[in-house]
Design a protein around this motif. Structure first.
Motif, PDB file in Angstrom:
ATOM      1  N   UNK A 144       0.832  -1.214   0.000  1.00  0.00           N
ATOM      2  CA  UNK A 144       0.000   0.000   0.000  1.00  0.00           C
ATOM      3  C   UNK A 144       0.864   1.262   0.000  1.00  0.00           C
ATOM      4  N   UNK A 145       1.962   1.214  -0.756  1.00  0.00           N
ATOM      5  CA  UNK A 145       2.826   2.374  -0.868  1.00  0.00           C
ATOM      6  C   UNK A 145       3.764   2.578   0.298  1.00  0.00           C
ATOM      7  N   UNK A 146       3.675   1.724   1.330  1.00  0.00           N
ATOM      8  CA  UNK A 146       4.543   1.842   2.493  1.00  0.00           C
ATOM      9  C   UNK A 146       5.610   0.751   2.457  1.00  0.00           C
ATOM     10  N   UNK A 147       6.800   1.114   2.911  1.00  0.00           N
ATOM     11  CA  UNK A 147       7.927   0.187   2.896  1.00  0.00           C
ATOM     12  C   UNK A 147       8.216  -0.338   4.290  1.00  0.00           C
ATOM     13  N   UNK A 148       8.860  -1.482   4.347  1.00  0.00           N
ATOM     14  CA  UNK A 148       9.304  -2.054   5.597  1.00  0.00           C
ATOM     15  C   UNK A 148      10.551  -2.889   5.374  1.00  0.00           C
ATOM     16  N   UNK A 149      11.423  -2.928   6.381  1.00  0.00           N
ATOM     17  CA  UNK A 149      12.691  -3.639   6.228  1.00  0.00           C
ATOM     18  C   UNK A 149      12.652  -5.043   6.819  1.00  0.00           C
ATOM     19  N   UNK A 150      11.520  -5.469   7.351  1.00  0.00           N
ATOM     20  CA  UNK A 150      11.392  -6.800   7.953  1.00  0.00           C
ATOM     21  C   UNK A 150      11.280  -7.866   6.858  1.00  0.00           C
ATOM     22  N   UNK A 151      12.247  -8.773   6.809  1.00  0.00           N
ATOM     23  CA  UNK A 151      12.249  -9.834   5.802  1.00  0.00           C
ATOM     24  C   UNK A 151      12.249 -11.190   6.502  1.00  0.00           C
ATOM     25  N   UNK A 152      11.178 -11.954   6.358  1.00  0.00           N
ATOM     26  CA  UNK A 152      11.097 -13.259   7.036  1.00  0.00           C
ATOM     27  C   UNK A 152      12.093 -14.256   6.473  1.00  0.00           C
ATOM     28  N   UNK A 153      12.356 -15.276   7.264  1.00  0.00           N
ATOM     29  CA  UNK A 153      13.360 -16.275   6.911  1.00  0.00           C
ATOM     30  C   UNK A 153      12.975 -17.072   5.658  1.00  0.00           C
ATOM     31  N   UNK A 154      11.691 -17.232   5.419  1.00  0.00           N
ATOM     32  CA  UNK A 154      11.252 -17.995   4.260  1.00  0.00           C
ATOM     33  C   UNK A 154      11.719 -17.389   2.954  1.00  0.00           C
ATOM     34  N   UNK A 155      11.804 -16.058   2.872  1.00  0.00           N
ATOM     35  CA  UNK A 155      12.273 -15.381   1.660  1.00  0.00           C
ATOM     36  C   UNK A 155      13.736 -15.745   1.402  1.00  0.00           C
ATOM     37  N   UNK A 156      14.563 -15.702   2.454  1.00  0.00           N
ATOM     38  CA  UNK A 156      15.992 -15.992   2.316  1.00  0.00           C
ATOM     39  C   UNK A 156      16.209 -17.445   1.891  1.00  0.00           C
ATOM     40  N   UNK A 157      15.488 -18.367   2.526  1.00  0.00           N
ATOM     41  CA  UNK A 157      15.633 -19.783   2.190  1.00  0.00           C
ATOM     42  C   UNK A 157      15.241 -20.039   0.734  1.00  0.00           C
ATOM     43  N   UNK A 158      14.173 -19.396   0.280  1.00  0.00           N
ATOM     44  CA  UNK A 158      13.705 -19.588  -1.098  1.00  0.00           C
ATOM     45  C   UNK A 158      14.711 -19.036  -2.105  1.00  0.00           C
ATOM     46  N   UNK A 159      15.285 -17.899  -1.814  1.00  0.00           N
ATOM     47  CA  UNK A 159      16.274 -17.316  -2.723  1.00  0.00           C
ATOM     48  C   UNK A 159      17.490 -18.236  -2.876  1.00  0.00           C
ATOM     49  N   UNK A 160      17.942 -18.801  -1.769  1.00  0.00           N
ATOM     50  CA  UNK A 160      19.105 -19.695  -1.835  1.00  0.00           C
ATOM     51  C   UNK A 160      18.780 -21.026  -2.526  1.00  0.00           C
ATOM     52  N   UNK A 161      17.550 -21.475  -2.367  1.00  0.00           N
ATOM     53  CA  UNK A 161      17.178 -22.809  -2.840  1.00  0.00           C
ATOM     54  C   UNK A 161      16.704 -22.816  -4.289  1.00  0.00           C
TER      55      UNK A 161
END
Length: 864
Positions: A144-161
């Motif tokens: 909704x046009x707002x940003x946030x720096x919180x990135x859950x662990x699932x995103x990191x695991x998916x990027x590596x895998x």
């Protein structure tokens, strides 16, 4: 004797051609013969004959041997340059007033400009020291046009895998412990981080001891930086030492790293394997919604050109998970994170608008300095017209006069640059205290700084000498020698324009600094709709221990000087520890981003927050799932009044709650932002802070007693407290920083402009020496003489004030539009600035003109 270039006797070909090209034909044969003989002897001795031959040719390239090229007169240019430098130095020493004023103006202007440029360079160099930094990104979420720096662990695991385009993705979580214990001593550590062990492959970290490949392989290992090692263990070797973390886990020091550079977003003090993180759910590879805003994701791509593809694919995968809080993921280059407005920084944050302001300040202050120099140079040309006319009659060409002008200007600017470099060092040295920017002073001892100073010297010399040189060309030699040169008005019109420009800048800066300071005072003193004075906030380490909570509250109440106590997550407007939820309701079209606040039954009375409808929260509300909301929530629901909100239900990740009361809106964020929705819930398991109202009398003794009481209840934890008022000031750190920049710039602009006016009136008085004498002999009063001398300078100043107001009004309107709550554009600020500008301009004019008017008129009439 000619050199024969062949296979058996061959000095290098190109040096031979170069020698024949530059050497005077009268000397070619003799010198070539000598060169050949030396070449042959060196060959026989086995020396590097070809290399030494080339060096001999280059050494011979000097005056006396170089031929006179066709179309050029044979002049000793070195001698002419030496003469110009001597004459220029003599002129600078002869006209001490002119030199001093210009030198001071340039030192101030160049010093501040160089400081501004160096600050901007430093702030934009964050994390550029990492290898392949242009392929490293921090993930940011967008919804909704707002940003946030919180990135859950699932995103990191998916990027590596699942992403072959990704070289490595890691999680980095800043976790500030309540205490660390070393040898039984309670200590504080602000910057502890849970990271993937591969962090050392992604970020460049300098190692002192330990192995980056294995130092974080075990969950019980930790790596610390050198300053932390010295603080915890002194000069002892830290490897193998034990650090107890939050009184629940021991870590063995397995590595020692150097302190992170000042321009790093990752100022690691203590690193631990993320598998030992106390938040077990948040480190699961299947978690798509855990963590907080300091749970960051860092990614290194194999090819930066694929960033858009990777960003689009991971955003689609992430948004398919219901627990994921964002709709899109953005890859922010690592060197842009420091200035990203929505990042929760590991280090301090500097907004782009401050850096842009610094660049503008630097450019404008240079222009003001150059303007001041041009003003004085054209005025001094009037005094030096006869000497210039004589030079022209004796054969000096326009190019020669221009070179002479540039040499004289260049010498002055060179001295100014050298002294300005020292001034820059003083500013940078005090930048941490004065500007809240921590720039290492040794960064000035670099090639980059030398290049910047050299570039500044060349560019300012050229820009400053162009118009004075053109003015010199226009001098008519015969007219000057026949008439009285002091009556010339050469360059008067352009000087008026430049004076007007200078004072447009001056009044703009005066208005800007008054507006900025007034806005800061307004923000610091505005009623936030809750009480802040005299309130101390203490951390509560064991938040789920109800017995110790009750004991702490009881014991604190018995301390003389403690007036009241309340427990809660944080104060109503805290700079950190913000908990958010997207709440839903039957009247809301989409989830409403709402601040969640956990409070006790005394919180509203303690902070003087008005309950406008319904009832307060009670200790019995723990099991009833009820909440208070502020006015902004029921307005967002589309309800007409607060009473209609009573009985409505709101739902978020914290649960489903029935609204039992509505409180008055209060300011929980910076006044740059508007009022935000709030939901207040009673939950003792989330009371992280105790708020204590302390009497002003004997405040230090009361806090000492509070510390003693707190430490007796939590003996294994580090005591920390903060005044709520001090915490609120952190919202405006960048605004304070900007105000200091403006103050420095304003003072410099005023000083440079006053110096310029003093110099101009000095030259005008010299030019009008006879006129002043005649006026006094004819009976003119002192004030009449001062008016006659100064009227030519005050006119452009008044015109600049009239023309500058609309522009300044527009700029200040843009500045204040950044604040949801501002002082607005006030006419009294503009009036005050104009009065002050007139005073600033009139002061040097009056004193110098008065001094000239008081001189003996007989001496003036004899003046030639």
């Amino acid at each position: 004797m000619r050199l024969e270039v062949n296979k058996t006797n061959h000095p290098p070909k190109f040096p031979v051609r170069f020698f024949r090209w530059y050497c005077n034909p009268e000397f070619v044969e003799d010198i070539e013969g000598d060169l050949l003989e030396r070449f042959e002897k060196r060959k026989e001795k086995g020396e590097s004959a070809r290399w030494l031959f080339t060096m001999d040719v280059l050494r011979l390239f000097r005056p006396g041997i170089i031929k006179n090229f066709e179309g050029k007169k044979r002049l000793n240019y070195y001698g002419m340059l030496k003469t110009d430098i001597k004459v220029s130095l003599r002129n600078l020493l002869r006209y001490k007033t002119y030199t001093s004023i210009n030198l001071i103006g340039f030192i101030i202007g160049l010093g501040i400009a160089m400081s501004m440029f160096w600050i901007v360079r430093f702030e934009k160099s964050f994390d550029t020291h990492h290898e392949d930094y242009d392929r490293i990104y921090q993930l940011m979420g967008i919804k909704d046009g707002e940003n946030g720096s919180q990135i859950p662990r699932g995103v990191i695991a998916t990027l590596n895998r699942e992403f072959p385009e990704v070289e490595l993705a890691i999680s980095v979580h800043r976790y500030t412990p309540d205490v660390i214990r070393v040898d039984g001593e309670n200590l504080q550590l602000e910057r502890a981080y849970f990271v993937d062990p591969e962090v050392f492959k992604l970020l460049d970290i300098k190692w002192i001891a330990g192995d980056p490949e294995s130092s974080l392989n075990s969950p019980d290992q930790t790596v610390i930086d050198l300053p932390t090692s010295k603080r915890l263990f002194g000069l002892e070797d830290p490897i193998g030492k034990v650090i107890r973390f939050d009184n629940n886990r021991d870590y063995i020091v397995s590595g020692l790293i150097a302190q992170a550079p000042k321009n790093s977003e990752f100022p690691f003090q203590m690193l631990m394997n993320i598998s030992s993180h106390p938040w077990k759910r948040s480190i699961s590879d299947d978690d798509w919604g855990g963590g907080d805003s300091t749970f960051k994701g860092i990614v290194k791509l194999k090819n930066k050109s694929e960033v858009a593809i990777v960003q689009d694919r991971i955003s689609k995968i992430a948004s398919s998970h219901r627990a994921f809080d964002y709709t899109t993921l953005e890859f922010v280059p690592i060197d842009k994170v420091h200035t990203h407005p929505d990042n929760d920084p590991f280090n301090y944050y500097t907004p782009t608008w401050i850096l842009d302001s610094c660049m503008l300040i630097g450019l404008v202050i240079i222009i003001v300095s150059i303007t001041n120099f041009v003003n004085l140079s054209t005025a001094q040309t009037i005094i030096r017209q006869k000497s210039i006319a004589v030079r022209k009659i004796m054969g000096s060409r326009k190019t020669g006069l221009m070179v002479h002008t540039m040499i004289e200007t260049g010498l002055l600017v060179l001295i100014a640059v050298l002294l300005a470099s020292v001034f820059t060092g003083l500013i940078i040295h005090s930048s941490h205290q004065f500007l809240a920017i921590d720039i290492p002073i040794d960064s000035l001892n670099s090639f980059d700084f030398a290049v910047m100073a050299f570039t500044m010297w060349i560019s300012v010399t050229i820009l400053s000498s162009i118009y004075p040189a053109l003015t010199t060309f226009k001098i008519h030699s015969t007219q000057i020698l026949r008439s009285n040169y002091q009556n010339s008005s050469s360059g008067f019109g352009i000087r008026q324009i430049l004076i007007a420009f200078q004072f447009v800048v001056v009044q703009a800066m005066i208005i800007a600094i008054i507006t900025a300071v007034s806005q800061m005072n307004y923000m610091n003193n505005k009623d936030l709709a809750f009480k802040t004075d005299g309130i101390v906030s203490l951390n509560i380490p064991e938040v789920r221990n109800m017995q110790k909570q009750a004991l702490l509250k009881k014991e604190l109440a018995n301390i003389p000087g403690v007036k009241d106590i309340s427990l809660g997550l944080v104060s109503p407007s805290s700079y950190s520890s913000h908990w958010w939820a997207g709440i839903t309701n039957q009247n809301l079209e989409k989830p409403l981003s709402t601040r969640i606040q956990f409070i006790d039954e005394n919180y509203l009375d303690f902070f003087d927050i008005e309950l406008i409808e319904g009832r307060n929260l009670l200790t019995s509300d723990t099991s009833q799932k009820v909440a208070l909301v502020n006015e902004r929530v029921y307005h967002a629901m589309g309800l007409n009044n607060a009473s209609e909100a009573i009985g409505e239900y709101i739902k978020g990740w914290v649960g489903r709650f029935r609204i039992v009361g509505v409180i008055e809106d209060y300011h929980s964020e910076s006044l740059r932002d508007g009022i935000i929705p709030h939901a207040l819930i009673y939950d003792p398991t989330r009371f992280y802070h105790a708020h204590v109202l302390v009497e002003k009398a004997n405040q230090s003794n009361t806090i000492a007693s509070i510390k003693e009481t707190w430490s007796s209840i939590f003996p294994e934890y580090y005591f920390e407290y903060q005044f709520v008022e001090d915490d609120l000031k952190r919202f405006y750190e960048n605004d304070e920083k900007f105000t200091r920049f403006l103050g420095l710039f304003t003072a410099s602009s005023i000083l440079i402009s006053c110096l310029g006016l003093f110099g101009l009136i000095y030259f005008i008085c010299i030019r009008k020496t006879k006129e002043i004498g005649i006026r006094k002999v004819l009976g003119a009063e002192l004030n009449n003489v001062i008016t006659a001398v100064a009227k030519g300078l005050m006119t452009p100043i008044i015109i600049s004030m009239i023309l500058g107001i609309p522009l300044i009004w527009y700029i200040m309107g843009i500045y204040l539009s950044n604040y949801s709550y501002s002082i607005g554009l006030r006419w009294e600020i503009f009036l005050l600035a104009e009065v002050f500008t007139i005073f600033v301009a009139a002061l040097p004019v009056y004193f110098r003109a008065r001094y000239a008017a008081q001189q003996n008129p007989i001496i003036a009439l004899r003046d030639e």
